[in-house]
Design an enzyme around this catalytic site. Structure first.
Site, PDB file in Angstrom:
ATOM      1  N   ARG A   1       0.825  -1.215   0.000  1.00 25.19           N
ATOM      2  CA  ARG A   1       0.000   0.000   0.000  1.00 25.19           C
ATOM      3  C   ARG A   1       0.859   1.266   0.000  1.00 25.19           C
ATOM      4  O   ARG A   1       0.544   2.258  -0.667  1.00 25.19           O
ATOM      5  CB  ARG A   1      -0.907  -0.037   1.234  1.00 25.19           C
ATOM      6  CG  ARG A   1      -1.806   1.140   1.446  1.00 25.19           C
ATOM      7  CD  ARG A   1      -2.672   0.927   2.669  1.00 25.19           C
ATOM      8  NE  ARG A   1      -3.782   0.063   2.368  1.00 25.19           N
ATOM      9  CZ  ARG A   1      -4.997   0.502   2.043  1.00 25.19           C
ATOM     10  NH1 ARG A   1      -5.254   1.794   1.989  1.00 25.19           N
ATOM     11  NH2 ARG A   1      -5.954  -0.342   1.772  1.00 25.19           N
TER      12      ARG A   1
ATOM     13  N   ASP B   1     -14.008   6.642  -0.443  1.00 29.08           N
ATOM     14  CA  ASP B   1     -14.659   6.140   0.772  1.00 29.08           C
ATOM     15  C   ASP B   1     -15.554   7.190   1.430  1.00 29.08           C
ATOM     16  O   ASP B   1     -16.457   6.843   2.196  1.00 29.08           O
ATOM     17  CB  ASP B   1     -13.603   5.704   1.801  1.00 29.08           C
ATOM     18  CG  ASP B   1     -13.112   4.272   1.573  1.00 29.08           C
ATOM     19  OD1 ASP B   1     -13.472   3.667   0.541  1.00 29.08           O
ATOM     20  OD2 ASP B   1     -12.367   3.772   2.430  1.00 29.08           O
TER      21      ASP B   1
ATOM     22  N   TYR C   1       1.680 -12.271  -2.635  1.00 30.11           N
ATOM     23  CA  TYR C   1       2.931 -11.525  -2.545  1.00 30.11           C
ATOM     24  C   TYR C   1       2.647 -10.060  -2.877  1.00 30.11           C
ATOM     25  O   TYR C   1       1.757  -9.764  -3.676  1.00 30.11           O
ATOM     26  CB  TYR C   1       3.958 -12.060  -3.554  1.00 30.11           C
ATOM     27  CG  TYR C   1       4.499 -13.449  -3.248  1.00 30.11           C
ATOM     28  CD1 TYR C   1       5.282 -13.668  -2.123  1.00 30.11           C
ATOM     29  CD2 TYR C   1       4.243 -14.517  -4.101  1.00 30.11           C
ATOM     30  CE1 TYR C   1       5.798 -14.939  -1.853  1.00 30.11           C
ATOM     31  CE2 TYR C   1       4.754 -15.786  -3.835  1.00 30.11           C
ATOM     32  CZ  TYR C   1       5.532 -15.983  -2.701  1.00 30.11           C
ATOM     33  OH  TYR C   1       6.031 -17.232  -2.426  1.00 30.11           O
TER      34      TYR C   1
HETATM   35  P1  FAD Z   1      -8.411   7.106   2.445  1.00 31.45           P
HETATM   36  O1  FAD Z   1      -7.379   6.318   1.737  1.00 31.45           O
HETATM   37  O2  FAD Z   1      -8.909   6.643   3.768  1.00 31.45           O
HETATM   38  O3  FAD Z   1      -7.834   8.567   2.580  1.00 31.45           O
HETATM   39  C1  FAD Z   1      -8.500   9.582   3.295  1.00 31.45           C
HETATM   40  C2  FAD Z   1      -7.466  10.626   3.700  1.00 31.45           C
HETATM   41  O4  FAD Z   1      -8.154  11.752   4.239  1.00 31.45           O
HETATM   42  C3  FAD Z   1      -6.514  10.133   4.792  1.00 31.45           C
HETATM   43  O5  FAD Z   1      -5.193  10.432   4.422  1.00 31.45           O
HETATM   44  C4  FAD Z   1      -6.958  10.903   6.016  1.00 31.45           C
HETATM   45  O6  FAD Z   1      -5.911  11.149   6.937  1.00 31.45           O
HETATM   46  C5  FAD Z   1      -7.486  12.193   5.398  1.00 31.45           C
HETATM   47  N1  FAD Z   1      -8.462  12.918   6.217  1.00 31.45           N
HETATM   48  C6  FAD Z   1      -9.484  12.397   6.937  1.00 31.45           C
HETATM   49  N2  FAD Z   1     -10.177  13.366   7.545  1.00 31.45           N
HETATM   50  C7  FAD Z   1      -9.569  14.543   7.221  1.00 31.45           C
HETATM   51  C8  FAD Z   1      -9.821  15.922   7.552  1.00 31.45           C
HETATM   52  N3  FAD Z   1     -10.843  16.287   8.346  1.00 31.45           N
HETATM   53  N4  FAD Z   1      -9.017  16.883   7.028  1.00 31.45           N
HETATM   54  C9  FAD Z   1      -7.971  16.528   6.208  1.00 31.45           C
HETATM   55  N5  FAD Z   1      -7.684  15.242   5.878  1.00 31.45           N
HETATM   56  C10 FAD Z   1      -8.484  14.270   6.372  1.00 31.45           C
HETATM   57  N6  FAD Z   1      -9.083  -1.330  -1.899  1.00 31.45           N
HETATM   58  C11 FAD Z   1      -8.643  -1.798  -3.093  1.00 31.45           C
HETATM   59  O7  FAD Z   1      -8.928  -1.192  -4.136  1.00 31.45           O
HETATM   60  N7  FAD Z   1      -7.886  -2.945  -3.170  1.00 31.45           N
HETATM   61  C12 FAD Z   1      -7.543  -3.658  -2.053  1.00 31.45           C
HETATM   62  O8  FAD Z   1      -6.853  -4.680  -2.143  1.00 31.45           O
HETATM   63  C13 FAD Z   1      -8.007  -3.192  -0.785  1.00 31.45           C
HETATM   64  N8  FAD Z   1      -7.685  -3.866   0.354  1.00 31.45           N
HETATM   65  C14 FAD Z   1      -8.123  -3.387   1.552  1.00 31.45           C
HETATM   66  C15 FAD Z   1      -7.799  -4.083   2.729  1.00 31.45           C
HETATM   67  C16 FAD Z   1      -8.234  -3.619   3.970  1.00 31.45           C
HETATM   68  C17 FAD Z   1      -7.893  -4.366   5.235  1.00 31.45           C
HETATM   69  C18 FAD Z   1      -9.019  -2.435   4.025  1.00 31.45           C
HETATM   70  C19 FAD Z   1      -9.506  -1.914   5.336  1.00 31.45           C
HETATM   71  C20 FAD Z   1      -9.330  -1.733   2.865  1.00 31.45           C
HETATM   72  C21 FAD Z   1      -8.903  -2.204   1.626  1.00 31.45           C
HETATM   73  N9  FAD Z   1      -9.202  -1.522   0.444  1.00 31.45           N
HETATM   74  C22 FAD Z   1      -8.783  -1.993  -0.755  1.00 31.45           C
HETATM   75  C23 FAD Z   1     -10.003  -0.289   0.481  1.00 31.45           C
HETATM   76  C24 FAD Z   1      -9.141   0.974   0.422  1.00 31.45           C
HETATM   77  O9  FAD Z   1      -8.158   0.938   1.423  1.00 31.45           O
HETATM   78  C25 FAD Z   1      -9.992   2.226   0.599  1.00 31.45           C
HETATM   79  O10 FAD Z   1     -11.189   2.108  -0.103  1.00 31.45           O
HETATM   80  C26 FAD Z   1      -9.224   3.446   0.090  1.00 31.45           C
HETATM   81  O11 FAD Z   1      -8.113   3.676   0.917  1.00 31.45           O
HETATM   82  C27 FAD Z   1     -10.124   4.670   0.044  1.00 31.45           C
HETATM   83  O12 FAD Z   1      -9.391   5.770  -0.421  1.00 31.45           O
HETATM   84  P2  FAD Z   1      -9.831   7.244  -0.016  1.00 31.45           P
HETATM   85  O13 FAD Z   1      -8.842   8.155  -0.628  1.00 31.45           O
HETATM   86  O14 FAD Z   1     -11.272   7.443  -0.320  1.00 31.45           O
HETATM   87  O15 FAD Z   1      -9.710   7.285   1.561  1.00 31.45           O
END
Ligand code: FAD
Length: 386
Positions: A106, A293, A213
């Site tokens: 990641r 998300d 892996y």
């Molecule tokens: P995030 O990656 O959560 O990023 C949100 C960011 O916003 C963070 O950096 C946080 O610090 C920041 N933030 C939060 N609140 C504030 C605020 N108020 N002000 C400023 N910054 C803020 N997805 C896949 O596609 N393939 C996989 O194999 C996969 N495996 C996974 C395994 C596990 C165990 C889990 C839990 C999830 C997995 N996922 C996978 C899902 C994936 O991790 C998430 O869907 C993805 O990280 C979402 O991206 P995002 O940018 O929406 O949110």
């Protein structure tokens, strides 16, 4: 037509926020990213990038970099947890969906995305606490008391999104009593045992484990589980909560020897409470829209959470490019209309945890989708929900 370059503030420098920064910059938008963390920690976890997200990553120029260090599994392999019987195998040659299927660390994916954005456009230690829309602008307020203004805001702040709370309202995540244990550890600890050339999902009756892996050199093994377990204070999804290896080994003691060998070799692990949310009524309000998300959190069972966030980024850029910065609210509405049917179905199938467990159901709507070329005036490819 606007009389200046459109400026967009992205809240959150996760997978979706950074991908959006890259795609929006490509269409000439001035992008600034605000991240609450003071620095980027390297989270011990693997991540699968399927062909649908790899096409977006190709478009922002990081496919080659990812190929150089990632593991390219031969197939999605599904096996019965104890007997090891194969229930479904989907070979994933690049030719199938015109892009590779890669598994990686990641942290390596995050680094590659971060490298697409100029360092002086990513502002750390900026926790968003307030948003005010007035006269075609949005003012962002941060926990340190500072403020900034942009023409529009993208909330890419994850499953506990403050932007969502501010523009849609608060709701509580749904916890169905499932915990994801996960670990990345050196393959050398396996004493020569190979975990195979595929990404393998081992299915038990009420639990599963996915093993692969994370490097092309195959020197790191990753696993992630879903096991029934009480919540016990894991009130938020946390990447840092640690798990108990002996408890985890006991939870998989009836599984196949290949699974037990991985758990026996693993020195320590982390755990994460799997939370879900119902699809939102809408993804935007005025000049503020959600992505990833923040608007469609899902269980990790289809490995599509980050992938769909990255897809969102490409579509959002196309919608904004089409209005040349003029009708931002119209662009946000078009983005949601195209994306939401697809992510809603993926949320439902992920929640049911039925994806590719057995049978020969169609996978082309998921992996064949190309966020750069899909017609924007119709819903993105999706299947009937589980
Ligand atoms: P995030 O990656 O959560 O990023 C949100 C960011 O916003 C963070 O950096 C946080 O610090 C920041 N933030 C939060 N609140 C504030 C605020 N108020 N002000 C400023 N910054 C803020 N997805 C896949 O596609 N393939 C996989 O194999 C996969 N495996 C996974 C395994 C596990 C165990 C889990 C839990 C999830 C997995 N996922 C996978 C899902 C994936 O991790 C998430 O869907 C993805 O990280 C979402 O991206 P995002 O940018 O929406 O949110």
């Amino acid at each position: 037509m606007p009389d200046h370059q459109l400026s967009i503030a992205i809240v959150g420098a996760g997978m979706g926020g950074l991908a959006a920064a890259a795609t929006l910059r490509q269409v000439g938008i001035d992008v600034q990213v605000y991240e609450q963390a003071a620095r980027f920690a390297r989270i011990g976890a693997g991540i699968q990038m399927m062909p649908n997200s790899m096409k977006v990553l190709r478009g922002i120029g990081i496919e080659q970099r990812l190929r150089e260090f990632s593991f390219a599994p031969y197939s999605h392999l599904n096996r019965v947890g104890d007997t090891g019987e194969v229930t479904r195998e989907l070979p994933m040659p690049e030719s199938l969906y015109n892009a590779p299927y890669l598994c990686m660390h990641r942290g390596d994916l995050h680094d590659a995305l971060l490298a697409t954005v100029p360092a002086n456009s990513v502002h750390t230690a900026k926790k968003l606490v307030g948003l005010d829309q007035a006269k075609g602008h949005v003012t962002l307020t941060f926990a340190d008391g500072s403020r900034t203004t942009a023409d529009a805001v993208i909330g890419a702040d994850g499953v506990h999104s403050t932007v969502r709370d501010l523009i849609i309202g608060r709701d509580e995540p749904v916890h169905k009593g499932r915990i994801a244990y996960r670990a990345v550890f050196p393959s050398a600890l396996m004493n020569g045992k190979d975990i195979g050339h595929s990404r393998t999902k081992w299915w038990g009756t009420d639990r599963h484990i996915v093993i692969y892996y994370t490097t092309r050199a195959r020197n790191e093994v990753y696993f992630v589980t879903s096991v029934p377990e009480p919540f016990e204070g894991l009130t938020r999804e946390s990447w840092s909560a640690t798990g108990d290896m002996s408890q985890l080994r006991a939870a998989y003691e009836d599984f196949h020897e290949e699974v037990r060998a991985v758990l026996a070799a693993c020195p320590d692990c982390h755990k994460w409470a799997i939370l879900e949310r119902e699809p939102l009524p809408r993804w935007s309000n005025g000049r503020v829209a959600l992505l990833g998300d923040a608007c469609h959190p899902m269980t990790p069972y289809m490995a599509q959470g980050a992938a769909t966030s990255i897809e969102d980024a490409a579509v959002l850029a196309r919608c904004l490019q089409a209005v040349d910065g003029a009708d931002v609210e119209g662009a946000f509405a078009r983005y949601e209309a195209h994306r939401k049917p697809r992510t809603t179905v993926i949320q439902a199938i992920s929640s049911a945890n039925t994806w590719m467990r057995e049978g020969s159901g169609d996978t082309s709507w998921l992996y064949g989708y190309d966020a750069w070329t899909a017609p924007l005036d119709e819903p993105a490819a999706h299947a009937a929900a589980a």
